[in-house]
Every structure is written in structure tokens, then in C-alpha cells.
Design an enzyme around this catalytic site. Structure first.
Site, short mmCIF file in Angstrom:
data_model
loop_
_atom_site.label_atom_id
_atom_site.label_comp_id
_atom_site.label_asym_id
_atom_site.label_seq_id
_atom_site.Cartn_x
_atom_site.Cartn_y
_atom_site.Cartn_z
N GLY A 112 -31.51 0.16 -21.11
CA GLY A 112 -32.82 0.41 -21.14
C GLY A 112 -33.32 1.82 -21.25
O GLY A 112 -32.55 2.73 -21.15
N HIS A 113 -34.54 2.05 -21.23
CA HIS A 113 -35.03 3.50 -21.29
C HIS A 113 -35.78 4.12 -20.07
O HIS A 113 -36.29 4.93 -20.06
CB HIS A 113 -36.04 3.54 -22.39
CG HIS A 113 -35.66 3.45 -23.77
ND1 HIS A 113 -36.46 3.52 -25.01
CD2 HIS A 113 -34.33 3.06 -24.24
CE1 HIS A 113 -35.82 3.10 -25.89
NE2 HIS A 113 -34.40 2.84 -25.70
#
Length: 395
Positions: free
Chosen positions: A242-243
Site C-alpha cells: 500500500g501507500h
């Protein structure tokens, strides 16, 4: 013997009476009673909405029960503006699935939408957004629908989500927008790291939201925070892929609500694009980010463990040669440790127009290839032991 027999009859009668009273006071609405079928084929949208309508009409706390099985739902809308109780539990033992054909949901924004509800609790269950075909369509460059958030709570109060699993959402998995007092715990979110725009939990214009004891693996931000959010608490969340956990993008418009009183602690970021990030557009704005506390965070090969980016301007469009007006102040980074996947472990690119103030760094221990990761920053002021100094950065 006669007295004993009479006593037994009395006990059974009383138990029956009290059981009936409890059921009357706390009714249970099984979706099967409204025509739902757990065969993974039948469209159960109306059955679920009818069960909601019945629970909503109850003057007593009510439960909607979803037995084991797979239920196909199109766009489902649960309006709470006329509900007569403020304690409805949705107990899900099965899987709610979006239609295989993504065009059924299309550009509807939200798949399962709760609006103006008060005191709704969701317990257990799995949401399957069936996003893979839509992602493939987008990757091909074809003209595709935008897709939909799997679960959205809009303008709602006293929300509780516990033990829910969300997989392969077309877009965001869970959204809380315009909400107060929302508790999200024991959430499991999963989508491939290349899935576009599949934020795990998105929070905007909300106050008093907590996200705890959750595992988020997705293609975009694990937790994203947008304007108007305050008093947010995130603890014991594992993020990756994810970010990361991101505040922003902020400052797209001049008159924008700020973000304040955010705590992120005891979280793990594994193989993420970012760890903790604050991001603003390089545009004039009177927005702000203040009173943010990051503590006890573990980075495992995160590309950008700590980052403030106030120069966000993709492709130099809509914001070239401008500076962010978002004022960032009172941000503490405490006990952040682990490994960076890049040479720079801490990168603070603050605005020249509105430098970051009140930045506190305490026990930052990040390594890159067995060496201390670099610190790069600009336009930031550090507070250590009560003394305010320009933050020492590499050129």
C-alpha cells in the site's frame, strides 16, 4: 409431587414469557425472511433493503441477521433519516458480493451506502467488491466505469464496524465521510498492490474516528485522511502493500477545512510506498494540518518512511510555479524505527510560502543497507527539548 410439577410448569411458563419479551424488545430480522438467497446467483438487493426497512421501523434495538452463504447485491442504499431506533446491529456470517459484471454498479460511487444513520454496528462478514475485471479494463485504456466504494457511511453518527473483511474493492474499501464517533476495529482489507485507487479506509469531514487492530493490504493508501477531519486515532494497524497512512492531498481549493488532532501509533509498514505522509497541492490555500502525533512506528523496507510533500503537482498541471498555502504545524515523530528501501528515510519538503513549524523529531532510527538513512528537508523548523531551531538537513 404435585407441587413440584406445578413449580416446573411455572418455571417453563416464566422462561417462555421472558424469552418472548426479550425477542419482542430486541427483534431479529433474518434476510431469508425477506427473500434473500445465499446461492451466489440471486440478486438480494431488495431483500436486504427490506430487512433494513423493518429494522429501521422498530422502536427497540434491532438485529439484521445474514446467515452463512454468498449473497449478490447491486447498489444497496440504507437510509437512516426516518429510523425509530438508534441501535441497529447487522450480524454478517456470510459474504456479500458485488455482481461479477462491473457495469451493474458502474459509476454509482458507492456500492453499499449508509446515509444519516445513528448507532449502526456491523459485526463480522466479508465484502467482495469483484474489482479485478474493472482494474483490467482500466489497465487496457478502454472507456471503463469509475467503479464504486464498497462500504460508505455518510453523515452518520456512532458507527461501529468490528471483524469485517473487505476484499477486491473496485475503489475505496471503506469510507467515513461527514461522520462522528466511528469505531473501526479488527478490520481486514485485501487487494493486489497494483489495484488502482483502492484506499483501505478513507476518512473525510469526520470527527472522533478510531481505526484499531487492523490489517490493510491494498493498492493505494492504507488509511487516507482528507479535509475537515479531526480527532482521529489510529493504533495497531499493519499496512502493506500500500501507500502508507496519508494525510492529503490537501489544498486543492483556497477555502478548505483543515486537519487536526491526529494520532498514529504502534503501527507496522511493510514494503509500502510510504510510511507516514502529509501531502498538499502546490497551490494557494488557507488550509492547515496541526497537532499530529506519530509514535512507535516500525518500517520494514518502506520506500519513504517519513515524508512531507508540499510540492505535489503531477505532470506540472493545474499548479506549476505555485507554492502550497497549507500551514503545517505541531507535528511530532517519536520512536520511528526500522529499515528504509531508499537512501532517504526522512524527507520533509515544506512550503516556501508557509514553512512547517513545530516539527519534533525524537528517536528516529531508520537504516538503509545497514547505514543510517539520510534526512532531507527544506523550509522546516524543529523543536527539541523546548528549543526551536531550523531543522538540520542535508543539502
Amino acid at each position: 409431587m404435585a407441587i413440584s410439577r406445578m413449580f416446573q410448569i411455572l418455571i417453563v411458563t416464566l422462561l417462555h414469557y421472558f424469552s418472548a419479551s426479550i425477542l419482542a424488545a430486541n427483534p431479529i430480522y433474518n434476510v431469508f425472511s425477506y427473500g434473500a438467497k445465499a446461492d451466489g446467483k440471486f440478486d438480494c438487493t431488495k431483500a436486504f433493503e427490506d430487512a433494513w426497512g423493518a429494522a429501521c421501523a422498530s422502536v427497540s434495538p434491532a438485529t439484521i441477521y445474514v446467515p452463512q452463504g454468498r449473497y449478490i447485491l447491486g447498489n444497496a442504499y440504507f437510509d437512516g433519516s426516518t429510523c425509530k431506533n438508534n441501535a441497529t446491529t447487522i450480524q454478517i456470517d456470510g459474504t456479500l458480493s458485488a455482481p461479477y459484471d462491473y457495469n451493474v454498479i458502474g459509476d454509482s460511487v458507492h456500492w453499499l451506502k449508509f446515509r444519516r444513520v445513528n448507532g449502526v454496528s456491523i459485526r463480522g462478514g466479508t465484502l467482495d467488491g469483484q474489482g479485478a475485471n474493472l482494474w483490467a479494463c482500466k489497465a487496457s485504456g478502454k472507456n471503463c466505469p469509475k467503479g464504486a466504494t464498497s462500504l460508505a457511511f455518510l453523515n452518520s453518527d456512532k458507527i461501529s464496524i468490528d471483524g469485517l473483511t473487505s476484499i477486491n474493492s473496485q475503489k475505496f474499501h471503506i469510507v467515513a465521510d461527514g461522520c462522528r464517533d466511528a469505531k473501526l476495529r479488527n478490520i481486514k482489507i485485501s487487494a493486489p498492490d497494483e489495484s488502482p485507487n483502492t484506499d483501505g479506509i478513507h476518512i473525510g469531514r469526520s470527527s472522533g474516528v478510531s481505526v484499531t487492530n487492523s490489517r490493510i493490504a491494498t493498492g493505494d493508501d492504507c488509511v487516507s485522511v482528507s479535509p475537515g477531519t479531526s480527532n482521529l486515532f489510529v493504533e495497531n494497524v499493519t499496512c502493506g502493500p500500500g501507500h502508507g497512512i496519508s494525510i492529503g492531498s490537501l489544498g486543492w481549493v483556497m477555502d478548505e477545512a483543515g486537519v487536526e488532532n491526529v494520532t498514529v501509533k504502534s503501527c507496522v509498514f511493510s514494503g509500502t510506498q510510504n510510511g507516514v505522509r502529509i501531502k498538499t497541492w502546490a497551490r494557494p490555500s488557507n488550509g492547515y494540518v496541526r497537532n499530529v502525533h506519530y509514535e512507535d512506528l516500525t518500517m520494514i523496507n518502506a520506500e519513504n518512511p517519513i515524508i512531507i510533500d508540499q510540492n505535489y503537482c503531477p505532470n506540472n498541471q493545474n499548479c506549476p510555479n505555485q507554492m502550497s498555502g497549507v500551514k503545517i504545524s505541531g507535528v511530532t515523530y517519536k520512536d520511528i524505527h526500522g529499515t528504509s528501501a531508499t537512501e532517504t528515510g526522512l524527507n520533509l519538503e515544506c512550503s516556501k510560502a508557509e514553512p512547517c513549524t513545530g516539527i519534533t523529531l525524537d528517536k528516529i532510527m531508520l537504516n538503509y543497507k545497514n547505514k543510517t538513512a539520510a534526512v532531507v528537508c527544506g523550509n522546516a523548523v524543529q523543536k527539541m527539548d523546548g528549543v526551536i531551531n531550523p531543522l538540520k538537513c542535508l543539502p
